[in-house]
Design an enzyme around this catalytic site. Structure first.
Site, PDB file in Angstrom:
ATOM      1  CB  SER A 141     -45.755  28.028  -0.437  1.00 28.55           C
ATOM      2  OG  SER A 141     -45.197  26.849   0.123  1.00 28.55           O
ATOM      3  CE1 TYR A 154     -48.457  25.694  -4.457  1.00 26.68           C
ATOM      4  CE2 TYR A 154     -46.531  25.237  -3.092  1.00 26.68           C
ATOM      5  CZ  TYR A 154     -47.845  25.646  -3.210  1.00 26.68           C
ATOM      6  OH  TYR A 154     -48.550  26.028  -2.089  1.00 26.68           O
TER       7      TYR A 154
HETATM    8  P1  NAP Z   1     -56.923  23.147  -0.512  1.00 27.84           P
HETATM    9  O1  NAP Z   1     -57.273  22.480   0.774  1.00 27.84           O
HETATM   10  O2  NAP Z   1     -56.624  22.322  -1.702  1.00 27.84           O
HETATM   11  O3  NAP Z   1     -58.109  24.179  -0.860  1.00 27.84           O
HETATM   12  C1  NAP Z   1     -57.981  24.961  -2.012  1.00 27.84           C
HETATM   13  C2  NAP Z   1     -59.145  25.909  -2.136  1.00 27.84           C
HETATM   14  O4  NAP Z   1     -58.920  26.703  -3.297  1.00 27.84           O
HETATM   15  C3  NAP Z   1     -60.470  25.227  -2.304  1.00 27.84           C
HETATM   16  O5  NAP Z   1     -61.463  25.943  -1.603  1.00 27.84           O
HETATM   17  C4  NAP Z   1     -60.715  25.326  -3.816  1.00 27.84           C
HETATM   18  O6  NAP Z   1     -62.084  25.434  -4.159  1.00 27.84           O
HETATM   19  C5  NAP Z   1     -60.053  26.654  -4.123  1.00 27.84           C
HETATM   20  N1  NAP Z   1     -59.669  26.782  -5.524  1.00 27.84           N
HETATM   21  C6  NAP Z   1     -58.865  25.984  -6.258  1.00 27.84           C
HETATM   22  N2  NAP Z   1     -58.774  26.440  -7.520  1.00 27.84           N
HETATM   23  C7  NAP Z   1     -59.542  27.560  -7.578  1.00 27.84           C
HETATM   24  C8  NAP Z   1     -59.861  28.472  -8.597  1.00 27.84           C
HETATM   25  N3  NAP Z   1     -59.361  28.335  -9.848  1.00 27.84           N
HETATM   26  N4  NAP Z   1     -60.697  29.500  -8.324  1.00 27.84           N
HETATM   27  C9  NAP Z   1     -61.217  29.651  -7.084  1.00 27.84           C
HETATM   28  N5  NAP Z   1     -60.951  28.809  -6.068  1.00 27.84           N
HETATM   29  C10 NAP Z   1     -60.117  27.775  -6.324  1.00 27.84           C
HETATM   30  O7  NAP Z   1     -55.653  24.111  -0.324  1.00 27.84           O
HETATM   31  P2  NAP Z   1     -55.057  24.799   1.005  1.00 27.84           P
HETATM   32  O8  NAP Z   1     -54.021  23.907   1.565  1.00 27.84           O
HETATM   33  O9  NAP Z   1     -56.139  25.286   1.862  1.00 27.84           O
HETATM   34  O10 NAP Z   1     -54.261  26.015   0.335  1.00 27.84           O
HETATM   35  C11 NAP Z   1     -54.665  27.366   0.446  1.00 27.84           C
HETATM   36  C12 NAP Z   1     -53.500  28.255   0.023  1.00 27.84           C
HETATM   37  O11 NAP Z   1     -52.385  28.049   0.888  1.00 27.84           O
HETATM   38  C13 NAP Z   1     -52.985  27.963  -1.399  1.00 27.84           C
HETATM   39  O12 NAP Z   1     -52.651  29.177  -2.039  1.00 27.84           O
HETATM   40  C14 NAP Z   1     -51.739  27.139  -1.152  1.00 27.84           C
HETATM   41  O13 NAP Z   1     -50.823  27.241  -2.208  1.00 27.84           O
HETATM   42  C15 NAP Z   1     -51.227  27.779   0.124  1.00 27.84           C
HETATM   43  N6  NAP Z   1     -50.334  26.911   0.912  1.00 27.84           N
HETATM   44  C16 NAP Z   1     -50.777  25.740   1.432  1.00 27.84           C
HETATM   45  C17 NAP Z   1     -49.898  24.952   2.164  1.00 27.84           C
HETATM   46  C18 NAP Z   1     -50.318  23.631   2.759  1.00 27.84           C
HETATM   47  O14 NAP Z   1     -49.429  22.899   3.232  1.00 27.84           O
HETATM   48  N7  NAP Z   1     -51.586  23.285   2.792  1.00 27.84           N
HETATM   49  C19 NAP Z   1     -48.569  25.376   2.359  1.00 27.84           C
HETATM   50  C20 NAP Z   1     -48.173  26.583   1.810  1.00 27.84           C
HETATM   51  C21 NAP Z   1     -49.055  27.354   1.079  1.00 27.84           C
HETATM   52  P3  NAP Z   1     -62.907  24.223  -4.858  1.00 27.84           P
HETATM   53  O15 NAP Z   1     -62.933  23.098  -3.881  1.00 27.84           O
HETATM   54  O16 NAP Z   1     -64.240  24.816  -5.119  1.00 27.84           O
HETATM   55  O17 NAP Z   1     -62.137  23.885  -6.104  1.00 27.84           O
END
Ligand code: NAP
Length: 246
Positions: A141, A154
């Protein structure tokens, strides 16, 4: 067992948010995709159906990336259904914001278990079982560089992912496998939007010189580049995909 000879990509956390867009995009780019999820079975099944309706190959597999046993089963089921693994996208992650003083043990452990250990578990399995010539794409991130208050734990887990990414790239010498990380900035998903007042979302949206939030498609395009033929010379790097926020 699926008989398609396309390359096979596992996308962790692909039921929602960035991961679901990555699965869609990699399918459009010709990969067979494994849609991993932890609890959102309905969303994962709907995504698989949507990919299949477009003529793609997809399989939903429930597995908690924090569990080494679940991750072994994720690879087993992928190999049984598609025959091999060529690309692993370690997208699954959670974010819980609090000052260090206010972070309880459970919140600390959960982020370490899913963000750090989850990425470790899938990388270890990939090292043992991936075909030569593959790609591993981890998720960091941009908060690792922004270092704002309340992001300490985080950001710490994501800094560890960046370090492991570079080490793992070197350990795979001789197998023609690249290992990189993508570090998004604020991106319009539940992880970023949930719990934030609109004024905070608006302020963070304007921080980048491109003056908007990232969309999951922006990040999926970055992953597609690293997973595809044009990304083959990038190795051991963290690519910040954030509209220039830092
Ligand atoms: P999100 O919308 O909250 O989606 C998270 C996904 O991860 C969901 O499909 C969830 O599945 C799955 N997940 C959570 N815990 C899990 C586990 N223990 N095992 C398997 N799957 C799991 O998050 P996102 O924003 O798409 O984030 C994706 C990645 O990008 C993450 O690594 C996050 O740290 C990174 N990121 C995001 C941002 C941002 O601003 N959004 C910025 C920087 C980095 P379920 O629904 O089945 O639980």
């Amino acid at each position: 067992m699926n008989t398609s000879d396309s390359k096979v990509a596992i996308v962790t956390g692909a039921s929602r948010g960035i991961g679901s867009e990555i699965a869609r995009r990699l399918s459009q780019d010709g990969f067979s995709v494994v849609v991993n999820y932890a609890s959102s079975a309905t969303e994962a099944d709907a995504l698989v159906a949507a990919i299949q309706a477009q003529g793609g190959q997809a399989l939903a597999v429930k597995a908690n990336v924090a569990s080494a046993e679940d991750v072994r089963r994720l690879f087993n089921e992928t190999e049984q259904y598609f025959g091999s693994v060529d690309v692993v996208v370690n997208n699954a992650g959670i974010m819980a914001l609090a000052t260090l003083a206010e972070t309880d043990d459970e919140t600390l452990d959960r982020q370490i278990d899913i963000n750090f250990k989850g990425t470790f578990n899938t990388m270890r399995e990939a090292a043992r079982r991936m075909r030569d010539g593959g790609r591993v794409i981890n998720f960091s991130s941009s908060v690792v560089a922004m270092l704002q208050p309340t992001y300490g734990v985080y950001a710490g887990t994501k800094a560890a992912v960046e370090a492991m990414t570079s080490v793992f790239a070197k350990e795979l010498r001789g197998r023609n496998i690249t290992v990189n990380a993508v570090a998004p900035g604020p991106t319009a998903t539940d992880l970023f939007l949930n719990g934030k007042p609109q004024e905070v979302v608006d302020r963070l949206s304007r921080l980048a010189p491109l003056e908007r939030l990232g969309q999951p498609q922006d990040i999926a395009a970055t992953v597609a580049f690293l997973a595809g033929p044009d990304g083959g010379w990038i190795n051991g790097q963290t690519l910040r995909a954030n509209g220039g926020i830092i």
